[in-house]
Design an enzyme around this catalytic site. Structure first.
Site, PDB file in Angstrom:
ATOM      1  N   GLY A  10      35.244  23.283  -2.011  1.00  0.00           N
ATOM      2  CA  GLY A  10      36.293  24.163  -2.538  1.00  0.00           C
ATOM      3  C   GLY A  10      37.674  23.567  -2.358  1.00  0.00           C
ATOM      4  O   GLY A  10      37.921  22.848  -1.394  1.00  0.00           O
ATOM      5  N   ARG A  37      30.368  20.029  -5.689  1.00  0.00           N
ATOM      6  CA  ARG A  37      29.609  20.349  -4.480  1.00  0.00           C
ATOM      7  C   ARG A  37      28.380  19.459  -4.274  1.00  0.00           C
ATOM      8  O   ARG A  37      27.608  19.666  -3.347  1.00  0.00           O
ATOM      9  CB  ARG A  37      29.212  21.832  -4.491  1.00  0.00           C
ATOM     10  CG  ARG A  37      30.416  22.761  -4.409  1.00  0.00           C
ATOM     11  CD  ARG A  37      30.098  24.175  -4.000  1.00  0.00           C
ATOM     12  NE  ARG A  37      31.332  24.953  -3.921  1.00  0.00           N
ATOM     13  CZ  ARG A  37      32.069  25.098  -2.830  1.00  0.00           C
ATOM     14  NH1 ARG A  37      31.700  24.527  -1.695  1.00  0.00           N
ATOM     15  NH2 ARG A  37      33.185  25.807  -2.840  1.00  0.00           N
ATOM     16  N   ASP A  69      30.091  19.745   5.553  1.00  0.00           N
ATOM     17  CA  ASP A  69      28.981  19.074   4.865  1.00  0.00           C
ATOM     18  C   ASP A  69      29.430  17.780   4.198  1.00  0.00           C
ATOM     19  O   ASP A  69      28.712  16.783   4.199  1.00  0.00           O
ATOM     20  CB  ASP A  69      28.363  20.003   3.811  1.00  0.00           C
ATOM     21  CG  ASP A  69      27.424  21.034   4.445  1.00  0.00           C
ATOM     22  OD1 ASP A  69      27.126  20.906   5.651  1.00  0.00           O
ATOM     23  OD2 ASP A  69      27.006  21.962   3.738  1.00  0.00           O
ATOM     24  N   LYS A 106      39.118  18.877   5.341  1.00  0.00           N
ATOM     25  CA  LYS A 106      39.681  19.848   4.406  1.00  0.00           C
ATOM     26  C   LYS A 106      38.851  21.105   4.432  1.00  0.00           C
ATOM     27  O   LYS A 106      37.628  21.018   4.332  1.00  0.00           O
ATOM     28  CB  LYS A 106      39.664  19.256   2.999  1.00  0.00           C
ATOM     29  CG  LYS A 106      39.989  20.231   1.906  1.00  0.00           C
ATOM     30  CD  LYS A 106      38.877  20.507   0.898  1.00  0.00           C
ATOM     31  CE  LYS A 106      37.527  20.818   1.439  1.00  0.00           C
ATOM     32  NZ  LYS A 106      36.614  21.478   0.489  1.00  0.00           N
ATOM     33  N   THR A 107      39.411  22.232   4.575  1.00  0.00           N
ATOM     34  CA  THR A 107      38.787  23.527   4.275  1.00  0.00           C
ATOM     35  C   THR A 107      39.743  24.627   4.660  1.00  0.00           C
ATOM     36  O   THR A 107      40.373  24.597   5.710  1.00  0.00           O
ATOM     37  CB  THR A 107      37.429  23.753   4.974  1.00  0.00           C
ATOM     38  OG1 THR A 107      37.085  25.140   4.832  1.00  0.00           O
ATOM     39  CG2 THR A 107      37.462  23.465   6.465  1.00  0.00           C
ATOM     40  N   ASP A 126      38.719  27.470   5.321  1.00  0.00           N
ATOM     41  CA  ASP A 126      37.990  28.356   6.229  1.00  0.00           C
ATOM     42  C   ASP A 126      38.404  28.195   7.684  1.00  0.00           C
ATOM     43  O   ASP A 126      38.221  29.103   8.488  1.00  0.00           O
ATOM     44  CB  ASP A 126      36.477  28.095   6.133  1.00  0.00           C
ATOM     45  CG  ASP A 126      35.915  28.430   4.771  1.00  0.00           C
ATOM     46  OD1 ASP A 126      36.675  28.926   3.921  1.00  0.00           O
ATOM     47  OD2 ASP A 126      34.719  28.205   4.553  1.00  0.00           O
TER      48      ASP A 126
END
Lengths: 468, 468
Positions: A75, A133, A164, A190-191, A193
C-alpha cells in the site's frame, strides 16, 4: 498524465529536506546486529551472519553506484517519492520498476531521470511508478528478477515496502548472492500501519502523514459531534493487526473511547464498555460521541469468524467492525433515540502530501539506501534512529533483515517473516493513554488538530508522531 | 469543557478578519427589492412590502443595539463562531440560545461575553452554543419565543441557518411585529450545501471550507487510485438536493466522472455512462478510478423509491446511492476483477477550521446583522455580494426574506419556503465542467489540492470557491 499541479503542490517542490551532514562526510562502521533465529541458517546461508553498519564520521572510499533499480511494494505511504528523489540524487542512473515486483519480474520499467523525478519531490502517492502486492517467491519469479537485474547491470535494487516486502528483499539478496548476481538488495521500511517497529526500526515512513490526516478528519468529526449533539461517530481506522494508528490518533484527538485491539477484550467486554460510556454520557445530557476502532480489532477478538486471505490471515478489512459494534451496542442500549454513524478512514491518508517529517525521513532513507549500494552491502534494511531529535542527530544504520525475522504459520506451514510489532501494553504511549482515557469518556476533551500545515512556524510544520 | 487547544487552533486566534471600511463610516440606503409572491400577503402582511437596505458611505445615526440573542439552526458550517464574534464585538450584550430554536422556546441560553467568545474566534463548529433542527411553527412555540425575547429585552434576534431556518426567521419577524414585540429578527445565510443561492445571495458561509476539506480528501483518494491502480472509489458527497458541492469538488479535483443530479439522468443512463468509462479505462490498462456522487442524486432519478421525512422530502442520506450504483455497475460490467470502494464525505467538512474566506465572510455577515438590528430592521437576510473581489469591494445588503420565498408542497400542502437553488445547467461553472469532463474520463487529470493552508501566501490561503 498528471493534471496541472495545484498551488500547494508547486510550493512543496521548493522544499529541501534536511539530511544529516554524515551523508557528506561519513562512512559505514560495523555495528553489532541481533542474532537471527538459528532455523534461518538453511534458508539464508549467505546473509545469515550479516553485520549491521552504522554511519559515522569518515572519508567515503567508494564511488556512487552507477545503476540502481527501485520499486514500491504494498500500500502507498506518503514520502515514497522522496525515497526515489534521494536515490535519483545519489546514484548515476535510476530506473523504476512499474507496479511493484511485477515490473521486476516482467522487466517493465521507467527511466527515472532528474527531469522525470522533479515534479514528484515532496509529493504524495506512489504514482510515479505505481505499486503492487506480488511477492517474488517461485523459482521462475526469482530467476526472472535476476535476469532483469543482470540485463540492466544493476548495482543495486531498492525495495520500498512493509514487513512482507522487506522479507522478500532478504530472499532476493540471498538468492542473488547464490547466483553470483552482483545486484545488491536494500530494503526501506514503509507502511502507514506503524507495525514495522522494533528495537532496530523506530518507525516506517508514511505513518506520520497518514495519522495527521486522520487526526484532522477525526478532530473535525469530533467538533461536529459536539456541535450537532446528535450523532455517535464510530470511526474505523485502517491498519492491519496492530492498533498503532488508532493509538496515535487517540492521543492527538482525545475521543470518548478508543479501542486498542492488543488489550484483547472479548466482544461482550467491548460492547459492555461502549454501552456503559454511552449511557453515562446520556445521563449527563450528551447523546453524541466519538469512538475510534482499529481495523485490526477483529483479529484480537476471540472466536470471531470471517474470511481469510490466501496467507491464512483474517481479512479484517472485510469485517465491518464498526457496523458489527453499532449493531451489538444497539441491542443492549436502553435509549429511545440513538443515531450512530459509521466511518472508515484509510485511503484518505495513504497518499496525502507528506508532512515535513515524512518528507525528510523518506529522503534520508533514500540517501542511506544509495550509500549502502555504493558500499556493496546487501540484505539490509535502512534504519534511522533518534527520530524525535533534530535531523543532524538522526542515527543512520543498515540492519540485517534476517535479524528481524521470526517464524509465522502461514497456511499451516512455518514461514520466516519480519515480525509485526503490536502496541506494547507496557510502553509509554499506551500507558499514558490509559491514564487519560477515563477523563475523555464523559467530559468532552476533544482536540482538533486541523489540517497539516507546511508554513507558519516549526510548532505547526515540524512535529513528530506522539507515539514516538 | 473543551480539550486544550492545538497549536494551529491557538495560532488561528490571532487572525483578524478584514471587513469593508463601510462598517465604520456607512449607513443603510433603501435599495430595490424583488417583489414577493402575491399569495404571501395574507401570511406576511407586515413584512410583505419590505425594502432592501444597502450599506453606503454616510454617518451612522443610531447607537449600537443593547441586547441581542443569537442561535444556530440546522447542520453546522465552518465560520459560525465568527458570526457570533462579530455580534459580540458589535452589540452591548449578547446571549446565545442553546441547541437551536429549542433554546429560544425553552429559554435555555448562555451569556456570550467577550471572554467566553474569545477562544472560538476563527474556530470550526457550532459547539459554543450547539445547534438544532426545531422549527418555531406552532402558536405555543411562537408565543414562547416571544416571551423569551421580551424577558431578555432583546433588541434583536439573529438566526444563523439555511433555507428553512431563514423562512422561520421571516415567520418570527412577522409574528413579533403583530404582537408588538420590539425584537427585530435578522437571518444569516448558512449551509455547506450551497443551495441558498439566488440573485440576492451569492453563497452561504461554510461552503468554501467544507468543499476545500472534501477536495483535500478526494485529491488524496485520487492519488491513491493512481498509485495502487486497483480500486474504483465511489465518493458520495453530502448536500441535500443540489449538486453544488459535487460540482465545486469536481472542478477542484478533476475526477474521472462526477455525476450532477440536475442533469436528470435516469438510473440506466447513469449506469451506462459509468460502465462505458470503466470499460474504456480498462481497455487503456487502467482498472482504477474516482467517481463523485452527490448525496441528492437520488432526488433527481425518476421513479426511485426511498424513505421520506416528516416534511415529505426523500431522505436521500438514507439511500446508499454509492452502494446502489456499485451494485448496478457490477451487474453490467464485463471485467473479471473489479474492486469498488464506497466513501461518504459529509461530517468531515462541516466543522473544520474555517478558511480565511469563510472566517472573513462569516465575520462580515455578523457585522451586517448587528448593524441591521442597530437600525431596527427586521425580516431581512444578510447578503454580501462581489465575494470574488477584495473584501473592501464586498457589497453588503439586507434583503427581505419574503422576496426569496416560493410555495412548495410539503406533506401535500403548499408551504411558503425559501427556494433551494439547484445547479444552473446554463451557468458558467457547469458549462465549463461539461467542456472539460470528457478529458478526465480516461486520461487521468486528477488534481490534489492538499490540506487547507493558513500561512504561506495569499495564493494558498485566500482563494475563493471555483463555482463563485
Amino acid at each position: 498524465i498528471l493534471g496541472p499541479m495545484t498551488p500547494l503542490e508547486r510550493k512543496r517542490l521548493d522544499y529541501h529536506p534536511e539530511i544529516p551532514s554524515l551523508f557528506k562526510n561519513g562512512v559505514f562502521q560495523i555495528a553489532p546486529a541481533k542474532a537471527p533465529h538459528p532455523d534461518l541458517r538453511s534458508l539464508f546461508p549467505r546473509t545469515m551472519d550479516q553485520k549491521a553498519f552504522r554511519l559515522v564520521p569518515g572519508k567515503p572510499h567508494f564511488a556512487p553506484p552507477r545503476r540502481v533499480g527501485v520499486l514500491f511494494s504494498g500500500g502507498p505511504a506518503a514520502g515514497g517519492h522522496n525515497v526515489i528523489a534521494a536515490l535519483c540524487d545519489g546514484v548515476g542512473e535510476l530506473i523504476g520498476f512499474l507496479n511493484g515486483a511485477d515490473g521486476l519480474v516482467r522487466d517493465e520499467w521507467k527511466k527515472l531521470s532528474p527531469d522525470v523525478v522533479a515534479p514528484y519531490r515532496n509529493q504524495g502517492g506512489f504514482d510515479l511508478i505505481g505499486t503492487g502486492r506480488t511477492k517474488i517467491e517461485t523459482p521462475e519469479q526469482l530467476k526472472a528478477a535476476q535476469e532483469t537485474c543482470r540485463k540492466h547491470q544493476l548495482d543495486g535494487l531498492v525495495i520500498i515496502g512493509g514487513d512482507d516486502s522487506n522479507t522478500n528483499a532478504a530472499v532476493l539478496a540471498e538468492y542473488f548472492l547464490e547466483e553470483h548476481c552482483s545486484t545488491r538488495v536494500i530494503g526501506v521500511p514503509k507502511t502507514i500501519d506503524g507495525d514495522l517497529r522494533s528495537a532496530e526500526i523506530e518507525l516506517s515512513f508514511g505513518f506520520d502523514s497518514a495519522t495527521k490526516t486522520y487526526a484532522e478528519i477525526i478532530g473535525n468529526i469530533a467538533r461536529d459531534a459536539g456541535s450537532a449533539r446528535k450523532y455517535y461517530h464510530f470511526i474505523k481506522l485502517m491498519g492491519r493487526s496492530a492498533s498503532h494508528i488508532t493509538l496515535e490518533c487517540a492521543l492527538a484527538t482525545q475521543p470518548n473511547v478508543a479501542l486498542i485491539g492488543e488489550e484483547g477484550l472479548t466482544l461482550p467486554q467491548i460492547v459492555h464498555k461502549l454501552v456503559d460510556v454511552i449511557e453515562r454520557r446520556a445521563a449527563a445530557g450528551k447523546n453524541y460521541g466519538v469512538i475510534l476502532i482499529p481495523e485490526g480489532l477483529a483479529e484480537f477478538i476471540p472466536n470471531l469468524e470471517g474470511p481469510r486471505d490466501p496467507h491464512g490471515n483474517l481479512q479484517v478489512s472485510q469485517i465491518e467492525t464498526d457496523q458489527l459494534l453499532i449493531g451489538e451496542v444497539k441491542k443492549k442500549l436502553k435509549l429511545d433515540k440513538w443515531f450512530p454513524q459509521g466511518h472508515f478512514l484509510g485511503y484518505e491518508g495513504r497518499c496525502c502530501l507528506p508532512t515535513n517529517f515524512d518528507a525528510k525521513y523518506a529522503y534520508v532513507l533514500g540517501c542511506l539506501a544509495a550509500m549502502a549500494i555504493r558500499d556493496r552491502l546487501t540484505g539490509l534494511i535502512c534504519s534511522v534512529q533518534h527520530l524525535r531529535k533534530s535531523v543532524e542527530q538522526w542515527q543512520c544504520t543498515l540492519v540485517p533483515i534476517v535479524g528481524l525475522m521470526h517464524f509465522e504459520k502461514r497456511l499451516g506451514k512455518p514461514k520466516p517473516v519480519i515480525a509485526k510489532t503490536l502496541v506494547d501494553l507496557k510502553g509509554e504511549p499506551f500507558t499514558s493513554f490509559v491514564k487519560k482515557r477515563g477523563e475523555w469518556e464523559v467530559q468532552d476533551a476533544y482536540r482538533h488538530p486541523g489540517p497539516i500545515q507546511f508554513f507558519g512556524g516549526a510548532e505547526l510544520t515540524d512535529t513528530v508522531p506522539l507515539t514516538l
